[in-house]
Design a protein around this motif. Structure first.
Motif, PDB file in Angstrom:
ATOM      1  N   ASP A  69       0.860  -1.178   0.000  1.00  0.00           N
ATOM      2  CA  ASP A  69       0.000   0.000   0.000  1.00  0.00           C
ATOM      3  C   ASP A  69       0.898   1.230   0.000  1.00  0.00           C
ATOM      4  OD1 ASP A  69      -2.157  -1.661   0.069  1.00  0.00           O
ATOM      5  OD2 ASP A  69      -2.625  -1.322   2.164  1.00  0.00           O
ATOM      6  N   THR A  70       0.700   2.093  -0.969  1.00  0.00           N
ATOM      7  CA  THR A  70       1.594   3.231  -1.162  1.00  0.00           C
ATOM      8  C   THR A  70       0.797   4.515  -1.272  1.00  0.00           C
ATOM      9  OG1 THR A  70       3.186   1.834  -2.314  1.00  0.00           O
ATOM     10  CG2 THR A  70       3.377   4.200  -2.669  1.00  0.00           C
ATOM     11  N   LEU A  71       1.301   5.544  -0.600  1.00  0.00           N
ATOM     12  CA  LEU A  71       0.733   6.891  -0.663  1.00  0.00           C
ATOM     13  C   LEU A  71       1.656   7.746  -1.512  1.00  0.00           C
ATOM     14  CD1 LEU A  71      -0.682   9.066   2.101  1.00  0.00           C
ATOM     15  CD2 LEU A  71       1.326   9.866   0.887  1.00  0.00           C
ATOM     16  N   CYS A  72       1.087   8.489  -2.435  1.00  0.00           N
ATOM     17  CA  CYS A  72       1.854   9.456  -3.226  1.00  0.00           C
ATOM     18  C   CYS A  72       1.426  10.859  -2.799  1.00  0.00           C
ATOM     19  CB  CYS A  72       1.594   9.289  -4.715  1.00  0.00           C
ATOM     20  SG  CYS A  72       2.311   7.810  -5.432  1.00  0.00           S
TER      21      CYS A  72
ATOM     22  N   LYS B  53      -2.286   3.512  -3.667  1.00  0.00           N
ATOM     23  CA  LYS B  53      -3.595   3.289  -3.051  1.00  0.00           C
ATOM     24  C   LYS B  53      -4.225   4.592  -2.584  1.00  0.00           C
ATOM     25  CE  LYS B  53      -3.410  -1.154  -3.391  1.00  0.00           C
ATOM     26  NZ  LYS B  53      -4.041  -1.760  -4.519  1.00  0.00           N
ATOM     27  N   VAL B  54      -3.376   5.582  -2.234  1.00  0.00           N
ATOM     28  CA  VAL B  54      -3.835   6.883  -1.755  1.00  0.00           C
ATOM     29  C   VAL B  54      -2.961   7.952  -2.411  1.00  0.00           C
ATOM     30  CG1 VAL B  54      -4.139   8.388   0.258  1.00  0.00           C
ATOM     31  CG2 VAL B  54      -4.539   5.925   0.479  1.00  0.00           C
ATOM     32  N   ILE B  55      -3.602   9.041  -2.845  1.00  0.00           N
ATOM     33  CA  ILE B  55      -2.851  10.164  -3.394  1.00  0.00           C
ATOM     34  C   ILE B  55      -3.294  11.432  -2.677  1.00  0.00           C
ATOM     35  CG2 ILE B  55      -2.399  11.573  -5.439  1.00  0.00           C
ATOM     36  CD1 ILE B  55      -2.829   9.079  -7.143  1.00  0.00           C
ATOM     37  N   PHE B  56      -2.326  12.145  -2.108  1.00  0.00           N
ATOM     38  CA  PHE B  56      -2.563  13.488  -1.582  1.00  0.00           C
ATOM     39  C   PHE B  56      -2.155  14.449  -2.687  1.00  0.00           C
ATOM     40  CE2 PHE B  56      -1.856  12.453   3.192  1.00  0.00           C
ATOM     41  CZ  PHE B  56      -3.150  12.001   3.287  1.00  0.00           C
TER      42      PHE B  56
ATOM     43  N   VAL C  68      -8.334   9.663  -2.992  1.00  0.00           N
ATOM     44  CA  VAL C  68      -7.662  10.938  -3.252  1.00  0.00           C
ATOM     45  C   VAL C  68      -8.040  11.925  -2.180  1.00  0.00           C
ATOM     46  CG1 VAL C  68      -7.361  12.838  -4.886  1.00  0.00           C
ATOM     47  CG2 VAL C  68      -7.686  10.505  -5.741  1.00  0.00           C
ATOM     48  N   SER C  69      -7.051  12.620  -1.664  1.00  0.00           N
ATOM     49  CA  SER C  69      -7.275  13.673  -0.675  1.00  0.00           C
ATOM     50  C   SER C  69      -6.629  14.946  -1.186  1.00  0.00           C
ATOM     51  CB  SER C  69      -6.663  13.279   0.661  1.00  0.00           C
ATOM     52  OG  SER C  69      -6.874  14.277   1.614  1.00  0.00           O
ATOM     53  N   TRP C  70      -7.319  16.041  -1.045  1.00  0.00           N
ATOM     54  CA  TRP C  70      -6.803  17.338  -1.485  1.00  0.00           C
ATOM     55  C   TRP C  70      -6.136  18.010  -0.299  1.00  0.00           C
ATOM     56  CZ3 TRP C  70      -7.361  17.056  -6.475  1.00  0.00           C
ATOM     57  CH2 TRP C  70      -8.415  16.303  -6.981  1.00  0.00           C
TER      58      TRP C  70
END
Length: 91
Positions: free
Chosen positions: A32-35, A57-60, A86-88
């Motif tokens: 699981d990777t966040l960018c 899996k998650v992008i900020f 996705v989170s802003w």
């Protein structure tokens, strides 16, 4: 434009975190990777797509995330189709 080689050598020697010149240099994400994308507005859609294709899996995404609402909608549709959250970053 790349930073001076002396700076790159210093950072690589003093950090346990690997650095890459391009997202394309990374292998596909197996965990699981966040960018975190904090680039130029015009570059963000490309970075976003690359992260999704690598398996994030998650992008900020720092605002503004894209040069147009239409492009943001395309990015959202891509994320939804791949199950990427996705989170802003609203700063």
């Amino acid at each position: 434009k790349s930073p001076p080689q002396e700076f790159t050598d210093f950072v690589e020697a003093s950090s346990a975190v690997p650095f890459y010149k391009s997202i394309d240099e990374l292998e596909e994400f197996t965990n699981d990777t966040l960018c975190l994308i904090a680039g130029r507005t015009s570059d963000n859609p490309k970075f976003f797509e690359q992260c999704v294709k690598k398996g994030a899996k998650v992008i900020f995404l720092e605002k503004p995330g894209a040069p147009s609402v239409a492009k943001l909608e395309e990015m959202k549709n891509l994320a939804d189709s791949k199950g990427v959250k996705v989170s802003w970053i609203l700063t």
